[in-house]
Design a protein around this motif. Structure first.
Motif, PDB file in Angstrom:
ATOM      1  N   SER A  65       0.757  -1.058  -0.107  1.00  0.00           N
ATOM      2  CA  SER A  65       0.052  -0.014   0.017  1.00  0.00           C
ATOM      3  C   SER A  65       0.941   1.214   0.001  1.00  0.00           C
ATOM      4  O   SER A  65       0.277   2.340  -0.501  1.00  0.00           O
ATOM      5  CB  SER A  65      -0.837  -0.131   1.261  1.00  0.00           C
ATOM      6  OG  SER A  65       0.011   0.018   2.389  1.00  0.00           O
ATOM      7  N   GLY A  66       2.255   1.064   0.578  1.00  0.00           N
ATOM      8  CA  GLY A  66       3.109   2.288   0.447  1.00  0.00           C
ATOM      9  C   GLY A  66       4.480   1.956   0.548  1.00  0.00           C
ATOM     10  O   GLY A  66       4.440   0.712   1.327  1.00  0.00           O
ATOM     11  N   VAL A  67       5.540   2.501   0.226  1.00  0.00           N
ATOM     12  CA  VAL A  67       6.741   2.081   0.420  1.00  0.00           C
ATOM     13  C   VAL A  67       7.638   3.393   1.187  1.00  0.00           C
ATOM     14  O   VAL A  67       7.548   4.520   0.509  1.00  0.00           O
ATOM     15  CB  VAL A  67       7.767   1.789  -0.703  1.00  0.00           C
ATOM     16  CG1 VAL A  67       9.232   1.496  -0.278  1.00  0.00           C
ATOM     17  CG2 VAL A  67       7.207   0.483  -1.311  1.00  0.00           C
ATOM     18  N   PHE A  68       7.731   3.133   2.561  1.00  0.00           N
ATOM     19  CA  PHE A  68       8.122   4.455   3.277  1.00  0.00           C
ATOM     20  C   PHE A  68       9.727   4.197   3.545  1.00  0.00           C
ATOM     21  O   PHE A  68      10.121   3.177   3.939  1.00  0.00           O
ATOM     22  CB  PHE A  68       7.287   4.539   4.553  1.00  0.00           C
ATOM     23  CG  PHE A  68       5.709   4.627   4.489  1.00  0.00           C
ATOM     24  CD1 PHE A  68       5.271   5.983   4.085  1.00  0.00           C
ATOM     25  CD2 PHE A  68       4.918   3.527   4.335  1.00  0.00           C
ATOM     26  CE1 PHE A  68       3.977   6.178   3.721  1.00  0.00           C
ATOM     27  CE2 PHE A  68       3.641   3.827   4.024  1.00  0.00           C
ATOM     28  CZ  PHE A  68       2.982   4.810   3.883  1.00  0.00           C
ATOM     29  N   ALA A  69      10.280   5.365   3.467  1.00  0.00           N
ATOM     30  CA  ALA A  69      11.972   5.038   3.796  1.00  0.00           C
ATOM     31  C   ALA A  69      12.267   6.217   4.666  1.00  0.00           C
ATOM     32  O   ALA A  69      12.140   7.183   4.109  1.00  0.00           O
ATOM     33  CB  ALA A  69      12.573   4.524   2.282  1.00  0.00           C
ATOM     34  N   ASP A  70      13.194   5.865   5.603  1.00  0.00           N
ATOM     35  CA  ASP A  70      13.977   6.996   6.365  1.00  0.00           C
ATOM     36  C   ASP A  70      15.466   6.367   6.025  1.00  0.00           C
ATOM     37  O   ASP A  70      16.267   5.567   6.611  1.00  0.00           O
ATOM     38  CB  ASP A  70      13.419   7.003   7.835  1.00  0.00           C
ATOM     39  CG  ASP A  70      14.696   7.758   8.373  1.00  0.00           C
ATOM     40  OD1 ASP A  70      14.474   8.930   8.074  1.00  0.00           O
ATOM     41  OD2 ASP A  70      15.138   7.527   9.163  1.00  0.00           O
ATOM     42  N   ILE A  71      16.246   7.404   5.041  1.00  0.00           N
ATOM     43  CA  ILE A  71      17.328   7.081   4.834  1.00  0.00           C
ATOM     44  C   ILE A  71      18.191   8.332   4.399  1.00  0.00           C
ATOM     45  O   ILE A  71      17.589   9.417   4.000  1.00  0.00           O
ATOM     46  CB  ILE A  71      17.324   6.391   3.133  1.00  0.00           C
ATOM     47  CG1 ILE A  71      16.651   4.855   3.190  1.00  0.00           C
ATOM     48  CG2 ILE A  71      18.754   6.251   2.599  1.00  0.00           C
ATOM     49  CD1 ILE A  71      16.419   4.332   1.810  1.00  0.00           C
ATOM     50  N   GLY A  72      19.310   8.202   5.066  1.00  0.00           N
ATOM     51  CA  GLY A  72      20.398   9.394   5.046  1.00  0.00           C
ATOM     52  C   GLY A  72      19.780  10.717   5.905  1.00  0.00           C
ATOM     53  O   GLY A  72      18.716  10.521   6.599  1.00  0.00           O
ATOM     54  N   ASP A  73      20.413  11.638   5.797  1.00  0.00           N
ATOM     55  CA  ASP A  73      20.064  13.062   6.709  1.00  0.00           C
ATOM     56  C   ASP A  73      19.734  14.281   5.728  1.00  0.00           C
ATOM     57  O   ASP A  73      20.339  15.075   6.370  1.00  0.00           O
ATOM     58  CB  ASP A  73      21.297  13.025   7.501  1.00  0.00           C
ATOM     59  CG  ASP A  73      22.531  13.441   7.198  1.00  0.00           C
ATOM     60  OD1 ASP A  73      23.415  13.497   7.687  1.00  0.00           O
ATOM     61  OD2 ASP A  73      22.835  13.119   5.836  1.00  0.00           O
ATOM     62  N   GLU A  74      19.374  14.041   4.655  1.00  0.00           N
ATOM     63  CA  GLU A  74      19.062  15.326   3.698  1.00  0.00           C
ATOM     64  C   GLU A  74      18.039  16.118   4.405  1.00  0.00           C
ATOM     65  O   GLU A  74      18.249  17.205   4.290  1.00  0.00           O
ATOM     66  CB  GLU A  74      18.531  14.751   2.472  1.00  0.00           C
ATOM     67  CG  GLU A  74      19.772  13.626   1.562  1.00  0.00           C
ATOM     68  CD  GLU A  74      19.215  12.362   1.561  1.00  0.00           C
ATOM     69  OE1 GLU A  74      18.504  11.821   2.599  1.00  0.00           O
ATOM     70  OE2 GLU A  74      19.735  11.616   0.609  1.00  0.00           O
ATOM     71  N   GLN A  75      16.976  15.386   5.013  1.00  0.00           N
ATOM     72  CA  GLN A  75      15.901  16.323   5.292  1.00  0.00           C
ATOM     73  C   GLN A  75      16.553  17.091   6.860  1.00  0.00           C
ATOM     74  O   GLN A  75      16.027  18.173   6.932  1.00  0.00           O
ATOM     75  CB  GLN A  75      14.514  15.355   5.802  1.00  0.00           C
ATOM     76  CG  GLN A  75      14.059  14.835   4.779  1.00  0.00           C
ATOM     77  CD  GLN A  75      12.661  14.309   4.888  1.00  0.00           C
ATOM     78  OE1 GLN A  75      12.294  14.305   6.213  1.00  0.00           O
ATOM     79  NE2 GLN A  75      12.206  13.340   4.048  1.00  0.00           N
ATOM     80  N   SER A  76      17.265  16.542   7.619  1.00  0.00           N
ATOM     81  CA  SER A  76      17.864  17.228   8.768  1.00  0.00           C
ATOM     82  C   SER A  76      18.716  18.411   8.265  1.00  0.00           C
ATOM     83  O   SER A  76      18.560  19.472   9.039  1.00  0.00           O
ATOM     84  CB  SER A  76      18.605  16.312   9.564  1.00  0.00           C
ATOM     85  OG  SER A  76      19.764  15.915   8.986  1.00  0.00           O
ATOM     86  N   ILE A  77      19.274  18.103   7.243  1.00  0.00           N
ATOM     87  CA  ILE A  77      20.287  19.402   6.789  1.00  0.00           C
ATOM     88  C   ILE A  77      19.135  20.520   6.307  1.00  0.00           C
ATOM     89  O   ILE A  77      19.330  21.763   6.569  1.00  0.00           O
ATOM     90  CB  ILE A  77      21.167  19.102   5.613  1.00  0.00           C
ATOM     91  CG1 ILE A  77      22.184  17.937   6.136  1.00  0.00           C
ATOM     92  CG2 ILE A  77      21.845  20.170   4.889  1.00  0.00           C
ATOM     93  CD1 ILE A  77      23.215  17.419   5.135  1.00  0.00           C
TER      94      ILE A  77
END
Length: 786
Positions: free
Chosen positions: A373-385
């Motif tokens: 139903s969905g593919v969710f990923a938390d990868i790397g730290d692009e968002q934190s930057i």
């Protein structure tokens, strides 16, 4: 779409690769618009279309749709009354041709070879616009010029223009050849300025040379003058050019109106052709990537065989095998940095996105993917930057967003779960998050350095450890994913290899807790067990190959023996044939002597007695049996293939396998009939290398000599002719002739009468008649044999 983590999994880069395999901007647009789908039936339809694209390319080679053009803007302008120019109209014709070729291509493929329901359904919706295409190509040539025969008016105007141009050229040629003007000219050429024919005159002769100055050289030394003699002709030419332009615009407007009438059909065709281009692009991409169409699972089972990340070079990528959803739903991957944990994570997520977009995936046949139903990923730290947050805060913000959206059909990917904070608290938080996600029923893949998560995966019934392999000897990762084995820290082993004193290493080990030591010992034991099992597997594989080699050698020897046996049988058959031929020759000699004897003493023997003697001689010829062919019994592990020739003992018929129906049943062509027969009812005809033979015996048939369709009797006596006719008719019957001609000539008619009297009572004659015109007339008797 919020349910799909596309950017970190590099989904857009895969789409850019796919665009390279499209044939048109329409296909590229389709690639750009595609997103993963969570609907099972839609994903099934997408993958079915891709599979048919593979089949089409396999059957017809790399099918090109290069003629497709994006004519939608032209169609919109035509609808509102605008005029399309030549190249735009040629694009319309090219698109119509591409649609016609696509439709014809699918019709050329027999449905028994490939059903291709999706592609056939698409092409059947293409509306023919052949008349419009023919009209456009009749009026406009390949260079984009409206041709003379587009209309009678245009042909007349251009003919007049050619005549005027010729007059202008002749007039100017006379001027430049005139000795009086030659000294005034800079060059003896005819050129054009502002669509007017002119000649170059030296500046100092401007007053002596009459005409209109249209231009001058950059130095001013040369003037380009239109002589007065051609001014009127140039004016007429200009008028004709205006008429030509007006007539060309009329023709283009007429063609545009035809396009406007067919705009709806053309728009539908463009949509279909864009879809076809997209499907074929996926198949070309799949062939280039050595990718396959995965099997869809309805039970959330994931099985990737030799899966490869599509963005890593084929010579550098290390394939991975992953299974999830049956015995466990969470995989916890541990191992050193730069060891391939994140690549493994991305490979799983990216291949799921590709499959749900209808793309082929770089893996082996038999790979299975569920519809998430969905593919969710938390990868790397692009968002934190981007958000100016700490690494931990950035990860946690992303994880909180994921936890709000996921359900039991979601695939969740965590990279370095719990990193960026105190190790103890981070491990506890990571454990809690994993427990929550597993409780939700999601499929989870997480990478970590925490030993606590190794214990969690070891004790949780729905989780399993995995690791990326590290070679301690070379101090380099191998990038292999090992399911079921947690990763070792390798810190002590690496330190020892680099030369750190053993005493320091032992002190460091003493600082580890009892549980940590026990865990490392467990990991070491598992690693050793896996290594031992792999060695055993390699040994078993080597033995299997040796056994296969031995079987091949035995089969070759058996084949050689069978060939030798067949050679000896053939030799015996030839010897038997020679015996038969010798007996036949002796019989013929005896018969000849009998006939000579009967000729000398006709009153002592009757004709039927000769026939009886000949019959007894024929029966005296020995019958010799020999093998006619070698039949190979098909082995159960070697099924028959369509096209194989077989023998059906039950009907004593030869046939050809048409189709395999499964469960050891085949559709077999027997003459004009097709029958469904079981594997055990069929015997495969031998090919080179057959190892199992069945002897089929048949009687040797006496070989008839070549017999001509006519017999020349001219100049013979009746008695001699009858003897020769009798022998000839017997030979003709044996040779299978239906009609023969007896040439007796016209003469007195005595020979003809004697021949026909003999034919009336002959056992092999069905009927006879005199030859017709063109067959020899009364000089020939045509005999029909029984």
């Amino acid at each position: 779409m919020e349910n799909w983590t596309l950017k970190p999994l590099e989904y857009s880069q895969v789409k850019e690769m796919l665009k390279q395999y499209t044939s048109s901007t329409l296909g590229k647009e389709k690639v750009e618009q595609i997103t993963p789908s969570a609907d099972y039936q839609e994903v099934q339809n997408r993958l079915q279309a891709t599979a048919e694209g593979f089949d089409l390319i396999r059957l017809k080679g790399d099918v090109s749709l290069g003629g497709i053009r994006d004519i939608r803007a032209s169609l919109r302008r035509a609808r509102v009354g605008g005029m399309l120019y030549e190249m735009e109209l040629l694009d319309v014709a090219s698109t119509i041709r591409a649609g016609r070729k696509s439709k014809s291509l699918l019709k050329q493929i027999d449905e028994e070879r490939a059903a291709l329901p999706v592609l056939r359904s698409l092409t059947e919706k293409i509306i023919p616009c052949d008349t419009l295409e023919e009209r456009i190509l009749y009026c406009i040539d390949e260079q984009g010029m409206v041709v003379n025969h587009a209309s009678p008016v245009l042909a007349k105007i251009r003919h007049e223009m050619d005549r005027i141009k010729q007059q202008i050229t002749n007039t100017l040629q006379q001027i430049i050849r005139n000795p009086h003007y030659q000294k005034m000219m800079q060059e003896q050429i005819i050129t054009q300025r502002y669509d007017r024919y002119v000649i170059p005159i030296k500046q100092e002769y401007r007053g002596a040379f009459g005409g209109i100055v249209h231009d001058q050289s950059s130095s001013g030394a040369t003037l380009f003058i239109e002589p007065e003699a051609v001014v009127q002709l140039n004016n007429k030419l200009k008028e004709c050019e205006l008429k030509e332009r007006k007539e060309v615009e009329r023709i283009l407007q007429e063609l545009t109106n035809l396009v406007a009438e067919a705009a709806d059909a053309l728009e539908q065709n463009v949509t279909i052709l864009a879809e076809l281009d997209f499907i074929l692009a996926k198949a070309r991409f799949g062939n280039a990537m050595k990718a396959v169409v995965p099997v869809l699972s309805t039970e959330r089972k994931l099985r990737l065989k030799q899966a490869r990340h599509p963005l890593i070079h084929p010579e550098q990528v290390v394939p991975i095998d992953v299974e999830m959803g049956e015995s466990y739903q969470a995989i916890i991957i541990t191992g050193p940095n730069t060891g391939g944990k994140t690549v493994s994570l991305k490979t799983i997520g990216l291949l799921a996105l590709m499959a749900q977009s209808g793309f082929p995936i770089p893996a082996e046949e038999g790979s299975v993917i569920p519809v998430y139903s969905g593919v969710f990923a938390d990868i790397g730290d692009e968002q934190s930057i981007e958000q100016n947050l700490s690494t931990f805060s950035g990860h946690l913000t992303n994880i909180i967003r994921i936890l709000k959206q996921l359900d039991e059909r979601s695939l969740v990917l965590f990279d370095e779960l719990g990193a960026g904070t105190d190790p103890t608290e981070g491990a506890a938080l990571a454990t809690a998050i994993l427990e929550h996600v597993i409780e939700k029923g999601c499929s989870v893949v997480a990478t970590t350095h925490y030993s606590e998560l190794k214990l969690f995966a070891h004790t949780h019934p729905r989780a399993i450890n995995a690791s990326v392999e590290f070679d301690v000897e070379t101090l380099k990762p191998t990038y292999r994913l090992l399911i079921g084995v947690p990763g070792r820290s390798n810190a002590f082993a690496i330190s020892k290899r680099l030369g750190l004193p053993e005493s320091i290493i032992q002190v460091a080990k003493s600082h580890l807790s009892q549980d940590e030591n026990r865990l490392e010992e467990m990991i070491a034991a598992l690693t050793q067990e896996r290594k031992t099992s792999e060695e055993e597997r390699s040994k078993a594989e080597r033995l299997r190959k040796e056994a296969e080699q031995l079987v091949r050698e035995l089969k070759e020897k058996l084949q050689h023996w069978e060939e030798e046996k067949a050679r000896l049988k053939e030799k015996a058959r030839q010897e038997a044939q020679e015996i038969v031929r010798k007996a036949e020759r002796e019989a013929e000699e005896v018969l000849k002597e009998l006939r000579e004897w009967a000729k000398k003493r006709p009153q002592e023997i009757k004709e039927h007695q000769l026939f009886e003697a000949k019959k007894r001689l024929s029966e005296a010829v020995p019958d010799v049996e020999y093998p006619e062919q070698i039949i190979s019994q098909p082995q159960q592990d070697q099924p028959l293939e369509p096209g194989d020739e077989v023998f059906v003992p039950r009907f004593n018929q030869k046939g050809t396998v048409v189709e395999s129906l499964g469960q050891d049943e085949y559709l077999v062509q027997l003459g004009i009939l097709k029958m469904k027969l079981h594997h055990n009812e069929l015997q495969k005809k031998a090919s080179a290398g057959s190892s199992v033979t069945t002897k089929v015996m048949t009687s040797v048939q006496r070989k008839s000599v070549d017999v001509k369709p006519e017999l020349d009797l001219r100049g013979k006596m009746v008695e001699d002719a009858i003897v020769e006719i009798d022998k000839y008719l017997d030979a003709a019957v044996l040779a299978g002739l239906k009609y023969v001609s007896l040439i007796h000539g016209k003469g007195t008619g005595a020979l003809r009468t004697g021949v026909q009297n003999f034919l009336r009572n002959h056992r092999s004659v069905k009927s006879f008649r005199l030859g017709s015109h063109g067959e020899g007339g009364a000089g020939v008797t045509i005999v029909e044999l029984k």
